[in-house]
Motif scaffolding. Structure first.
Motif, PDB file in Angstrom:
ATOM      1  N   ASN A   1       0.816  -1.216   0.000  1.00 13.72           N
ATOM      2  CA  ASN A   1       0.000   0.000   0.000  1.00 13.72           C
ATOM      3  C   ASN A   1       0.849   1.266   0.000  1.00 13.72           C
ATOM      4  N   GLY A   2       2.089   1.173   0.483  1.00 13.61           N
ATOM      5  CA  GLY A   2       2.975   2.326   0.400  1.00 13.61           C
ATOM      6  C   GLY A   2       3.290   2.706  -1.033  1.00 13.61           C
ATOM      7  N   GLU A   3       3.414   1.698  -1.895  1.00 12.38           N
ATOM      8  CA  GLU A   3       3.644   1.981  -3.311  1.00 12.38           C
ATOM      9  C   GLU A   3       2.424   2.658  -3.932  1.00 12.38           C
ATOM     10  N   VAL A   4       1.239   2.207  -3.544  1.00  9.23           N
ATOM     11  CA  VAL A   4       0.019   2.812  -4.079  1.00  9.23           C
ATOM     12  C   VAL A   4      -0.116   4.243  -3.574  1.00  9.23           C
ATOM     13  N   GLN A   5       0.196   4.473  -2.306  1.00 10.86           N
ATOM     14  CA  GLN A   5       0.130   5.822  -1.752  1.00 10.86           C
ATOM     15  C   GLN A   5       1.086   6.759  -2.491  1.00 10.86           C
ATOM     16  N   THR A   6       2.293   6.273  -2.781  1.00 11.75           N
ATOM     17  CA  THR A   6       3.254   7.078  -3.530  1.00 11.75           C
ATOM     18  C   THR A   6       2.768   7.339  -4.948  1.00 11.75           C
ATOM     19  N   ALA A   7       2.180   6.337  -5.572  1.00 14.15           N
ATOM     20  CA  ALA A   7       1.649   6.528  -6.927  1.00 14.15           C
ATOM     21  C   ALA A   7       0.523   7.557  -6.915  1.00 14.15           C
ATOM     22  N   CYS A   8      -0.325   7.512  -5.901  1.00 11.02           N
ATOM     23  CA  CYS A   8      -1.385   8.517  -5.770  1.00 11.02           C
ATOM     24  C   CYS A   8      -0.777   9.915  -5.637  1.00 11.02           C
ATOM     25  N   PHE A   9       0.260  10.026  -4.806  1.00 13.44           N
ATOM     26  CA  PHE A   9       0.931  11.311  -4.622  1.00 13.44           C
ATOM     27  C   PHE A   9       1.454  11.838  -5.954  1.00 13.44           C
ATOM     28  N   ASN A  10       2.032  10.945  -6.748  1.00 18.88           N
ATOM     29  CA  ASN A  10       2.555  11.352  -8.051  1.00 18.88           C
ATOM     30  C   ASN A  10       1.443  11.731  -9.026  1.00 18.88           C
ATOM     31  N   GLU A  11       0.229  11.290  -8.742  1.00 19.61           N
ATOM     32  CA  GLU A  11      -0.933  11.672  -9.542  1.00 19.61           C
ATOM     33  C   GLU A  11      -1.624  12.916  -8.980  1.00 19.61           C
ATOM     34  N   GLY A  12      -1.074  13.475  -7.896  1.00 22.16           N
ATOM     35  CA  GLY A  12      -1.679  14.660  -7.284  1.00 22.16           C
ATOM     36  C   GLY A  12      -2.853  14.346  -6.385  1.00 22.16           C
ATOM     37  N   LEU A  13      -2.846  13.161  -5.788  1.00 17.81           N
ATOM     38  CA  LEU A  13      -3.918  12.744  -4.888  1.00 17.81           C
ATOM     39  C   LEU A  13      -3.306  12.327  -3.561  1.00 17.81           C
ATOM     40  N   LEU A  14      -3.803  12.889  -2.464  1.00 15.94           N
ATOM     41  CA  LEU A  14      -3.336  12.536  -1.133  1.00 15.94           C
ATOM     42  C   LEU A  14      -4.244  11.475  -0.538  1.00 15.94           C
ATOM     43  N   ALA A  15      -3.647  10.385  -0.076  1.00 19.05           N
ATOM     44  CA  ALA A  15      -4.371   9.308   0.589  1.00 19.05           C
ATOM     45  C   ALA A  15      -3.532   8.851   1.767  1.00 19.05           C
ATOM     46  N   VAL A  16      -4.077   7.945   2.578  1.00 18.47           N
ATOM     47  CA  VAL A  16      -3.424   7.537   3.818  1.00 18.47           C
ATOM     48  C   VAL A  16      -3.325   6.012   3.862  1.00 18.47           C
ATOM     49  N   ALA A  17      -2.160   5.506   4.181  1.00 19.47           N
ATOM     50  CA  ALA A  17      -2.009   4.066   4.356  1.00 19.47           C
ATOM     51  C   ALA A  17      -2.647   3.631   5.669  1.00 19.47           C
ATOM     52  N   ALA A  18      -3.157   2.409   5.699  1.00 20.49           N
ATOM     53  CA  ALA A  18      -3.743   1.839   6.912  1.00 20.49           C
ATOM     54  C   ALA A  18      -3.293   0.394   7.037  1.00 20.49           C
TER      55      ALA A  18
ATOM     56  N   ALA B   1       7.952  -1.022 -15.350  1.00 19.11           N
ATOM     57  CA  ALA B   1       8.935  -0.201 -16.040  1.00 19.11           C
ATOM     58  C   ALA B   1       8.377   1.204 -16.297  1.00 19.11           C
ATOM     59  N   ASP B   2       7.113   1.250 -16.719  1.00 27.00           N
ATOM     60  CA  ASP B   2       6.492   2.555 -16.942  1.00 27.00           C
ATOM     61  C   ASP B   2       6.327   3.312 -15.634  1.00 27.00           C
ATOM     62  N   ALA B   3       6.012   2.587 -14.557  1.00 24.04           N
ATOM     63  CA  ALA B   3       5.849   3.238 -13.256  1.00 24.04           C
ATOM     64  C   ALA B   3       7.144   3.886 -12.827  1.00 24.04           C
ATOM     65  N   ALA B   4       8.275   3.206 -13.101  1.00 26.66           N
ATOM     66  CA  ALA B   4       9.565   3.771 -12.722  1.00 26.66           C
ATOM     67  C   ALA B   4       9.837   5.061 -13.458  1.00 26.66           C
ATOM     68  N   LYS B   5       9.390   5.124 -14.727  1.00 30.91           N
ATOM     69  CA  LYS B   5       9.597   6.354 -15.503  1.00 30.91           C
ATOM     70  C   LYS B   5       8.760   7.487 -14.943  1.00 30.91           C
TER      71      LYS B   5
ATOM     72  N   ASP C   1      -7.194   5.810 -10.785  1.00 32.47           N
ATOM     73  CA  ASP C   1      -6.992   4.967 -11.963  1.00 32.47           C
ATOM     74  C   ASP C   1      -5.563   5.120 -12.478  1.00 32.47           C
ATOM     75  N   GLY C   2      -5.092   6.366 -12.533  1.00 28.28           N
ATOM     76  CA  GLY C   2      -3.719   6.604 -12.961  1.00 28.28           C
ATOM     77  C   GLY C   2      -2.706   5.986 -12.012  1.00 28.28           C
ATOM     78  N   ALA C   3      -2.994   6.089 -10.702  1.00 26.91           N
ATOM     79  CA  ALA C   3      -2.094   5.486  -9.721  1.00 26.91           C
ATOM     80  C   ALA C   3      -2.042   3.974  -9.873  1.00 26.91           C
ATOM     81  N   ALA C   4      -3.195   3.360 -10.122  1.00 21.38           N
ATOM     82  CA  ALA C   4      -3.235   1.904 -10.298  1.00 21.38           C
ATOM     83  C   ALA C   4      -2.420   1.487 -11.510  1.00 21.38           C
ATOM     84  N   ARG C   5      -2.496   2.273 -12.581  1.00 21.28           N
ATOM     85  CA  ARG C   5      -1.719   1.944 -13.783  1.00 21.28           C
ATOM     86  C   ARG C   5      -0.217   2.013 -13.498  1.00 21.28           C
TER      87      ARG C   5
END
Length: 398
Positions: free
Chosen positions: A339-356, A394-398, A382-386
């Motif tokens: 879930n930390g990876e998903v939270q970071t992906a959300c942040f990179n999409e401009g969305l703030l969320a909280v891990a639990a 590989a795309d996520a790393a970019k 949706d963007g964070a999930a992608r």
């Protein structure tokens, strides 16, 4: 060299200069959709005109006088909470941990004053979170939070969540009461079954126990009712509140029936800041909004759209999300990647969320969120999930 701020938080390297509604902005112009809301605390979002005006006007008059004197703002807020709830009386404090401390103390004091001082133990549940004081980490029972702080405070027994048989089996002649979150927040956005909550009331009545609900995170309108326990039609003896009650201003409360409240007599419990004029001005401003006709109905309408969109996300990204759970505007996505990876992906999409806990991504937007902002958050999720899909690392790393 250690930093001037103690290192007890893992902070994301971002700071916010200001906010508007459900949006937070940085000095360099980045905009974030805030679906963390200060961990379900900024109930009216950021820069709310009514809340900021009430705080500014009260601050210009008097902020603090101590509880040696009457505080009209607290009297008004308490009366409004009593009118809107099961309770008969209110104690104000500063945080959820303090509200839960007051609840446990009031349960013990009630039993002692009723001639049963041997009844001091409180049954709590696994996966709970009740705060960070020494007593409340014992009530929480999480080994990670207890580690390094010596012997746990005595008086708390833990049973599996949503398991009435286990709870009833844990009752002893020393049991004073039960403390349960109607929706576990830190534990992974896990709702209690309505039948379970009703069973808690039945068990408390059968064995002469007190029933308390921790609504620090799930209360104050977050589920579409003022209190989450209302959905089950259960009447507790006491409820702890904090977070959203002050809209971001520090405020906590214990609401209790007369049987419990009458035992907190002068000298039995207290607080320096709790219930001061400034905090209660904030609390009254929040209630002005939350109790306004149609507001909670709107929370329910928007949360229905949110839930449907989250379920569609789970269906669309089944390799990232396994399920959605929660109630109202307290939702959790069970993650199949960390879930930390998903939270970071959300942040990179401009969305703030909280891990639990339980590998869940917690989504708790301000209660004023609109349907269009819900849709925008779903797009960003949706963007964070992608970004997180195993086939697209590989795309996520970019």
């Amino acid at each position: 060299m250690i930093s001037s701020l103690m290192p007890n938080y893992n902070r994301i390297d971002v700071s916010f200069s200001h906010g508007e509604g459900v949006w937070l902005m940085t000095d360099d112009g980045r905009r974030f959709l805030d679906f963390g809301a200060g961990i379900a605390t900024s109930s009216l979002g950021h820069g709310h005109a009514g809340l900021t005006r009430a705080i500014a006007e009260q601050a210009a008059k008097v902020m603090h006088v101590s509880n040696l004197y009457r505080v009209p703002q607290a009297e008004r807020l308490a009366a409004r909470l009593v009118d809107a709830s099961f309770g008969d009386s209110v104690f104000f404090c500063n945080s959820g941990a303090e509200a839960n401390e007051a609840l446990v103390k009031s349960f013990r004091k009630t039993m002692a004053d009723e001639g049963k001082p041997e009844r001091f133990r409180v049954i709590c549940t696994e996966g709970a979170f009740h705060g960070r004081t020494l007593a409340m980490i014992a009530a929480t029972g999480n080994a990670k939070y207890l580690a390094g702080f010596g012997p746990a405070v005595e008086g708390f027994d833990h049973v599996p969540f949503n398991n009435l048989n286990a709870l009833r089996a844990a009752i002893t002649p020393e049991t004073a009461g039960i403390l349960v979150e109607p929706i576990q927040g830190e534990g992974g956005v896990r709702p209690a079954h309505a039948e379970y909550l009703r069973g808690l009331r039945a068990a408390a009545d059968e064995f002469g126990l007190l029933l308390g609900f921790d609504e620090v995170q799930c209360g104050m309108g977050r589920t579409g009712k003022l209190f989450a326990h209302e959905w089950a039609g259960v009447v507790p003896d006491a409820v702890s509140m904090a977070k959203g009650i002050g809209g971001g201003f520090p405020l906590g409360a214990l609401i209790a029936n007369e049987r419990v409240a009458k035992h907190l007599v002068p000298g039995s419990h207290g607080t320096t800041y709790g219930g001061n004029p400034l905090a209660c001005a904030a609390g009254n401003a929040v209630l002005d909004v939350v109790l306004a006709p149609g507001f909670l109905t709107q929370v329910g309408r928007v949360s229905g759209r949110f839930r449907a969109g989250l379920e569609a996300l789970v269906h669309r990204h089944g390799d990232v999300f396994g399920a959605v759970r929660g109630h109202g505007l307290m939702q959790g996505l069970v993650c199949l990647v960390p879930n930390g990876e998903v939270q970071t992906a959300c942040f990179n999409e401009g969305l703030l969320a909280v891990a639990a806990g339980d590998n869940v991504l917690r989504l708790v937007p301000p209660l004023i969120v609109s349907e269009s902002e819900i849709d925008e958050a779903l797009n960003r999720l949706d963007g964070a999930a992608r970004r997180c899909r195993p086939s697209l690392f590989a795309d996520a790393a970019k």
